[in-house]
Write an enzyme that holds these catalytic residues in place. Structure first.
Site, PDB file in Angstrom:
ATOM      1  CE  LYS A   1      -6.086   2.560  -9.775  1.00 24.07           C
ATOM      2  NZ  LYS A   1      -5.653   1.711  -8.755  1.00 24.07           N
TER       3      LYS A   1
ATOM      4  CE  LYS B   1     -10.449   4.425  -2.963  1.00 21.58           C
ATOM      5  NZ  LYS B   1     -10.195   2.992  -2.950  1.00 21.58           N
TER       6      LYS B   1
ATOM      7  CE  LYS C   1      -2.001   2.420   0.406  1.00 23.03           C
ATOM      8  NZ  LYS C   1      -1.817   1.040   0.018  1.00 23.03           N
TER       9      LYS C   1
HETATM   10  P1  AMP Z   1      -5.275   0.049  -0.214  1.00 23.75           P
HETATM   11  O1  AMP Z   1      -4.831   1.419   0.146  1.00 23.75           O
HETATM   12  O2  AMP Z   1      -6.121   0.056  -1.433  1.00 23.75           O
HETATM   13  O3  AMP Z   1      -4.187  -0.968  -0.228  1.00 23.75           O
HETATM   14  O4  AMP Z   1      -6.249  -0.367   0.953  1.00 23.75           O
HETATM   15  C1  AMP Z   1      -5.870  -1.025   2.128  1.00 23.75           C
HETATM   16  C2  AMP Z   1      -7.047  -1.129   3.072  1.00 23.75           C
HETATM   17  O5  AMP Z   1      -7.446   0.163   3.504  1.00 23.75           O
HETATM   18  C3  AMP Z   1      -8.285  -1.772   2.458  1.00 23.75           C
HETATM   19  O6  AMP Z   1      -8.937  -2.568   3.422  1.00 23.75           O
HETATM   20  C4  AMP Z   1      -9.126  -0.600   2.083  1.00 23.75           C
HETATM   21  O7  AMP Z   1     -10.507  -0.902   2.045  1.00 23.75           O
HETATM   22  C5  AMP Z   1      -8.824   0.367   3.212  1.00 23.75           C
HETATM   23  N1  AMP Z   1      -9.007   1.748   2.780  1.00 23.75           N
HETATM   24  C6  AMP Z   1      -8.363   2.393   1.772  1.00 23.75           C
HETATM   25  N2  AMP Z   1      -8.794   3.656   1.653  1.00 23.75           N
HETATM   26  C7  AMP Z   1      -9.744   3.828   2.607  1.00 23.75           C
HETATM   27  C8  AMP Z   1     -10.569   4.923   3.008  1.00 23.75           C
HETATM   28  N3  AMP Z   1     -10.508   6.094   2.388  1.00 23.75           N
HETATM   29  N4  AMP Z   1     -11.431   4.720   4.028  1.00 23.75           N
HETATM   30  C9  AMP Z   1     -11.501   3.534   4.658  1.00 23.75           C
HETATM   31  N5  AMP Z   1     -10.756   2.474   4.360  1.00 23.75           N
HETATM   32  C10 AMP Z   1      -9.887   2.600   3.333  1.00 23.75           C
END
Ligand code: AMP
Ligand code: TRP
Length: 329
Positions: A112, A195, A198
């Site tokens: 970031k 990855k 969002k």
């Molecule tokens: P976040 O979207 O950052 O709030 O992530 C929420 C959860 O989803 C966390 O446990 C992340 O590690 C998991 N996560 C987010 N993106 C991925 C992805 N591309 N593959 C696997 N797990 C993910």
């Protein structure tokens, strides 16, 4: 004995298959035999600017997604991070034990800050991991089921727990991260080297949990593939490997077995099959989601905050005492 489990998701952006397969899917399994706590981390979400009305809406939506995915409020505690003020209090204390260099080393921060520069991002992004450590340590968490991108934050959490314990005496359980195998890192559909995210600029990067059948088909059709035409599960074919992982996780089959089913067929057949598997998962999920009312969720979240709040309060009394704050009760 049951173990304490803790995990959370930020109420920002669109929840996607990566979130579900990397995190939430394993939560549903793990809640059965553990003392699970699932949090909606709104304090983390505001480390980047959020529209207030949208944030409130997203917070409710994530809670509904937890329920629709199979999190059972009879077994697990669901709550909103900002409802339990001890998270910020412990985060502050942990900040004082954290080196700036430790925070600057975090990949998420580096990404970031490289993108927007240190003049362009808030200090909350730097101290983000100490708040996450507080979330985990407040509840004597033993296991943290997350996607692979969070491993570094968990490592720091362990370091901080040990540092506090060394300095002030045994207080925190040293937690372990738990990654799901194929789902540990779901990659972007438009770029298998990054990855699924969002915050991706293109919506062709991800399948949102709220995408309808047409959108899913369109996105899968556009997903990048590797050279060649055979369906094989191999590291040399990262795009296909990612698609096979998604297929496997949603159909509870091994990726190699699925590849076997497509011998002699091409990408187009494979993609049709994959889109169908995704839609077959999303359709009933979305039907459940639609049937959950705001009122129902609010009741669950209130009970969750009470339960979490009482645990957090007990823990913080001990922490304050150890740190040397004068008692006020
Ligand atoms: P976040 O979207 O950052 O709030 O992530 C929420 C959860 O989803 C966390 O446990 C992340 O590690 C998991 N996560 C987010 N993106 C991925 C992805 N591309 N593959 C696997 N797990 C993910
Ligand atoms: N940082 C995590 C993410 O973006 C979310 C999170 C916040 C979390 N606190 C947590 C995950 C505690 C597990 C445990 O994915």
């Amino acid at each position: 004995m049951k173990k304490r489990l803790f995990s959370g998701v930020q109420p920002s952006g669109n929840l996607h298959l990566g979130n579900y397969l990397g995190a939430i899917k394993q939560w549903v399994e793990l809640q059965k035999d553990n003392e699970a706590m699932f949090c909606i981390v709104d304090l983390h979400a505001i480390t980047v600017p959020q529209d207030p009305a949208e944030l409130r809406k997203k917070t409710l939506e994530i809670a509904k997604i937890y329920l629709a995915a199979g999190i059972d409020p009879g077994k697990a505690t669901l709550f909103v991070q900002s409802h339990v003020k001890e998270h910020t209090e412990l985060a502050w204390i942990l900040n004082t034990l954290t080196k700036i260099a430790e925070l600057e080393r975090m990949t998420q921060f580096k990404d970031k800050s490289q993108k927007d520069g240190k003049e362009g991002i808030g200090a909350g992004l730097l101290t983000y991991p100490t708040l996450m450590a507080a979330d985990i340590l407040l509840y004597d968490t033993a296991v943290v089921p997350v996607g692979k991108d969070q491993s570094q934050h968990i490592e720091l959490t362990r370091t901080l727990a040990k540092r506090f314990n060394d300095r002030f005496g045994e207080m925190f359980v040293i937690p372990e991260g738990k990654l799901s195998k194929e789902g540990a890192l779901i990659m972007g559909l438009d770029d298998p080297t990054k990855k699924m995210s969002k915050s991706a600029t293109s919506e062709y990067n991800y399948i949102a949990l709220t995408d309808d059948a047409e959108t899913v088909k369109k996105k899968i059709k556009k997903a990048v593939t590797d050279s060649g035409s055979e369906i094989v599960y191999a590291d040399e074919k990262p795009a296909l490997k990612n698609l096979l992982n998604i297929y496997a996780l949603l159909s509870n089959k091994k990726p190699e077995v699925i590849a076997g089913e497509y011998v002699g067929k091409g990408y187009s057949d494979f993609k049709n099959g994959l889109a169908e598997v995704i839609v077959n998962f999303l359709a009933p999920f979305q039907a459940r989601l639609k049937n959950i009312s705001d009122e129902e969720v609010l009741v669950v979240l209130k009970a969750g905050a009470e339960k979490a709040g009482s645990l957090a309060e007990q823990k913080m009394r001990q922490v304050r005492e150890r740190v040397g704050f004068l008692a006020n009760y």
